[in-house]
Design a protein around this motif. Structure first.
Motif, PDB file in Angstrom:
ATOM      1  N   ALA B 307      37.022 102.014  33.681  1.00 24.36           N
ATOM      2  CA  ALA B 307      35.820 101.316  34.137  1.00 24.36           C
ATOM      3  C   ALA B 307      36.197  99.928  34.600  1.00 24.36           C
ATOM      4  CB  ALA B 307      34.799 101.242  33.008  1.00 24.36           C
ATOM      5  N   ALA B 308      35.512  99.448  35.635  1.00 26.30           N
ATOM      6  CA  ALA B 308      35.796  98.103  36.127  1.00 26.30           C
ATOM      7  C   ALA B 308      35.227  97.073  35.152  1.00 26.30           C
ATOM      8  CB  ALA B 308      35.179  97.914  37.509  1.00 26.30           C
ATOM      9  N   ALA B 309      36.079  96.127  34.710  1.00 29.23           N
ATOM     10  CA  ALA B 309      35.602  95.062  33.827  1.00 29.23           C
ATOM     11  C   ALA B 309      34.961  93.976  34.675  1.00 29.23           C
ATOM     12  CB  ALA B 309      36.746  94.490  33.009  1.00 29.23           C
ATOM     13  N   ASP B 310      35.604  93.614  35.758  1.00 29.26           N
ATOM     14  CA  ASP B 310      35.005  92.750  36.781  1.00 29.26           C
ATOM     15  C   ASP B 310      35.672  93.105  38.100  1.00 29.26           C
ATOM     16  OD1 ASP B 310      37.457  91.334  36.983  1.00 29.26           O
ATOM     17  OD2 ASP B 310      36.873  90.034  35.320  1.00 29.26           O
ATOM     18  N   ALA B 311      35.551  92.259  39.094  1.00 27.97           N
ATOM     19  CA  ALA B 311      36.034  92.617  40.424  1.00 27.97           C
ATOM     20  C   ALA B 311      37.535  92.903  40.452  1.00 27.97           C
ATOM     21  CB  ALA B 311      35.689  91.500  41.413  1.00 27.97           C
ATOM     22  N   PHE B 312      38.290  92.207  39.585  1.00 29.98           N
ATOM     23  CA  PHE B 312      39.752  92.319  39.680  1.00 29.98           C
ATOM     24  C   PHE B 312      40.415  92.959  38.469  1.00 29.98           C
ATOM     25  CE2 PHE B 312      38.287  88.404  41.797  1.00 29.98           C
ATOM     26  CZ  PHE B 312      38.422  88.848  43.107  1.00 29.98           C
ATOM     27  N   LEU B 313      39.603  93.363  37.510  1.00 30.97           N
ATOM     28  CA  LEU B 313      40.162  93.830  36.244  1.00 30.97           C
ATOM     29  C   LEU B 313      39.559  95.189  35.898  1.00 30.97           C
ATOM     30  CD1 LEU B 313      42.116  92.209  34.484  1.00 30.97           C
ATOM     31  CD2 LEU B 313      40.154  91.509  33.085  1.00 30.97           C
ATOM     32  N   VAL B 314      40.422  96.098  35.401  1.00 28.53           N
ATOM     33  CA  VAL B 314      39.941  97.432  35.054  1.00 28.53           C
ATOM     34  C   VAL B 314      40.241  97.711  33.589  1.00 28.53           C
ATOM     35  CG1 VAL B 314      40.192  99.913  35.520  1.00 28.53           C
ATOM     36  CG2 VAL B 314      40.257  98.267  37.419  1.00 28.53           C
ATOM     37  N   ASP B 315      39.252  98.186  32.869  1.00 24.53           N
ATOM     38  CA  ASP B 315      39.431  98.587  31.469  1.00 24.53           C
ATOM     39  C   ASP B 315      39.764 100.067  31.418  1.00 24.53           C
ATOM     40  OD1 ASP B 315      38.908  96.231  30.032  1.00 24.53           O
ATOM     41  OD2 ASP B 315      36.751  96.462  30.378  1.00 24.53           O
ATOM     42  N   VAL B 316      40.850 100.386  30.736  1.00 23.25           N
ATOM     43  CA  VAL B 316      41.223 101.785  30.558  1.00 23.25           C
ATOM     44  C   VAL B 316      41.311 102.050  29.064  1.00 23.25           C
ATOM     45  CG1 VAL B 316      42.942 103.561  31.047  1.00 23.25           C
ATOM     46  CG2 VAL B 316      42.589 101.673  32.674  1.00 23.25           C
TER      47      VAL B 316
END
Lengths: 230, 363
Positions: B307-316
């Motif tokens: 899931a996208a945490a914000d525009a530049f960061l992704v949570d896996v």
């Protein structure tokens, strides 16, 4: 060697007796009033506060006259006390104690209230969570912590009682052996020719007694404070 | 067992809290102003809910409908305040015995000697509180609450007023309390370090309500709760056991459900149960197991969610055995790897990124 004359002994004894009972009898009410003023909020609190402090600003003679009207043999309360309990206050040393107590009351309440307001209510809450009911919490936590202030109130009240003159002479007059306390005896002596030396001696006695009371209070207050600091 | 379902209005602030706290330590975590202390005060009877119920071990302490509102002294709860609140006119012994004395002997569940010994305050018994250090005062306050034989121990940020050294001195005592004395603890804190060290169950408070509650590990590994657990703290917490040390290389091995973790040398004994915090930014993902790589922890895992945490960061979120790992990668990395739920991958964790402070004993 400074030996006291029978007249001086009598006046001193009466002064101490009257002051002792004035303070002892009014102390529980003083603590009660201080508690009500410090802890409760109710409509008309300012009025109650004002009434308690009234003797501090009124001429003592007014207070004495008021006591005579209310507590005298024919006064509303006085007649009742006399008929039902056989208690006569007017022109007795008990009346002198009442007059002193009324005059000294505001000083005592102020000191105790100040001490009570300085007690951390968090400590009372802690006591409650430890299983201590409100009354027991007052006796085992609140009262010990406000003890220095109670002591101050007692000494202030005692000292004020010792020096009480106006209300006393108006309410209970100047009766040797019954109501002639140190200040009244001193006043009487200044009114007769040749009483100068005797008056001066009473002055010295008054100063010594008052000073002793102050020193005693200071000593006790320090001991209590030291106990709290461990 | 504490069950709580209350509402209270404080000025512009509305509290609406449902919470249950079982055995062990339940941490109530949230920013200051989130209503934590109000909750604990309502349980103790120092604040009154507008409506609702509070029950401890099936006993009703408060029930607005039935008109039940037990006084604080009738609730049989221990309360350790942020400031010690010891009675200055009593000795340490007098303080400790204060609540104990009010109980009939048959209702005392804690022994004076055991409490005093475990808290290490034997040598202080005759002193006045004014002559104790901050840490000692708080230990005495804990002892005093315990000796009232409470059904639950309420602790309101008991370490917040202490300096870091005193905190470190006191944490182990608190960690032992629930286990040693069999008293459930409701622990209010805004320090994630304390929570990670102490809590079995975590309740996250936000804006006057409990936003989520459950076992600490599952809440901490949930990226969806990150706004509440704190950005800096982003990372998973996993339960492990110290499996061995290698003094020669200065490393320790921790066994967990999902494999073995190599970390910097820990002082803890072999067999000790620990809780390890793994920061989401310190984990990398490889589609294929890399060979000849310096990273010591290469753990087979499968992707649970992306899931996208914000525009530049992704949570896996990865599943590594039964353990969840939370990984943060750049949006760029995700664009190239195209991770999808169900994919088999490898989680890479440098041993050095797990500092000594991230490994905490839970024994």
């Amino acid at each position: 060697m400074f030996t006291l004359t029978p007249l001086e002994i009598e006046a001193l004894r009466l002064s101490l007796l009257v002051s002792f009972w004035a303070v002892a009898a009014s102390l529980p009410f003083g603590v009660g009033c201080a508690w009500v003023l410090a802890r409760l909020d109710f409509p008309g609190k300012a009025v109650v506060d004002g009434i308690i402090h009234l003797p501090l600003v009124l001429p003592p003679v007014v207070v004495g006259y008021g006591l005579l009207v209310v507590l005298g043999r024919r006064g509303v309360v006085g007649a009742w006390l006399h008929d039902w309990f056989g208690i006569t206050l007017a022109f007795t040393w008990k009346g002198a104690a009442v007059a002193s107590a009324v005059i000294a009351f505001p000083l005592m309440v102020r000191a105790i209230r100040l001490a009570l307001e300085g007690v951390d209510r968090g400590l009372e809450q802690a006591a409650r969570t430890l299983g201590c009911g409100p009354v027991r919490t007052f006796w085992s936590v609140t009262l010990p912590l406000m003890l220095p202030g109670v002591l101050t109130g007692v000494i202030l009240g005692f000292a004020r009682s010792l020096s009480e003159f106006g209300a006393t002479i108006t309410f209970v007059s100047n009766i040797p052996g019954e109501t002639r306390t140190l200040p009244i005896a001193l006043y009487a002596l200044t009114q007769v020719p040749g009483g100068d030396e005797a008056a001066f001696r009473l002055c010295v006695i008054s100063v010594v007694v008052a000073f002793a009371a102050l020193l005693a209070s200071e000593f006790l207050a320090r001991r209590v404070q030291a106990r709290l600091k461990g | 067992m504490l069950e709580l379902d209350v509402r209270r209005r404080q000025g512009d602030f509305n509290l609406d809290v449902r919470l249950s706290a079982g055995p062990g330590v339940t941490a109530l975590y949230g920013r200051s102003g989130s209503g934590k202390t109000s909750v604990i005060n309502m349980v103790a009877g120092l604040a009154r809910p507008d409506e609702g119920v509070i029950r401890v071990d099936g006993r009703m302490l408060f029930d607005s409908r039935a008109g039940i509102d037990l006084a604080p002294e009738a609730r049989r709860l221990g309360y350790v305040f942020q400031e010690h609140r010891l009675f200055p006119h009593l000795s340490v012994r007098g303080n400790l015995e204060f609540g104990e004395r009010l109980l009939p002997g048959s209702e005392r569940t804690q022994s004076f000697d055991k409490v005093v010994q475990l808290l290490g305050i034997e040598h202080l018994l005759d002193r006045r509180p004014a002559r104790l250090s901050g840490g000692e005062k708080q230990r005495v306050a804990i002892g005093r609450a315990l000796l009232a034989s409470p059904r639950i121990l309420l602790m309101d940020e008991p370490l917040a007023a202490l300096d870091p050294a005193r905190k470190a001195e006191l944490l182990p005592f608190i960690a032992q309390l629930a286990r040693q004395f069999g008293v459930p603890i409701l622990y209010v804190s805004h320090s994630m370090d304390e929570v990670l060290r102490l809590a079995d169950t975590l309740a996250l408070m936000d804006g006057g309500a409990v936003a989520a509650s459950g076992p600490l590990e599952s809440l901490m590994g949930d990226p969806g709760l990150r706004p509440l657990t704190g950005r800096y703290e982003a990372g998973a917490v996993i339960a492990a056991v110290v499996a061995g040390h290698d003094a020669g290389f200065g490393i320790s091995r921790l066994a967990f459900d999902g494999g073995t973790l190599i970390v910097g040398r820990s002082e803890l004994a072999v067999g000790a149960k620990v809780r390890v915090r793994i920061h989401a930014r310190d984990v990398a993902i490889a589609i294929e197991a890399p060979e000849r790589v310096s990273i010591r922890n290469v753990l087979p895992a499968s992707v649970v969610s992306v899931a996208a945490a914000d525009a530049f960061l992704v949570d896996v979120v990865l599943a590594c055995g039964a353990t969840r790992l939370w990984v943060q990668i750049t949006a760029l990395a995700q664009a190239q790897l195209n991770l999808m739920p169900g994919m088999r991958v490898h989680a890479l964790i440098k041993a050095l990124t797990i500092a000594r402070g991230d490994v905490a004993s839970v024994d």
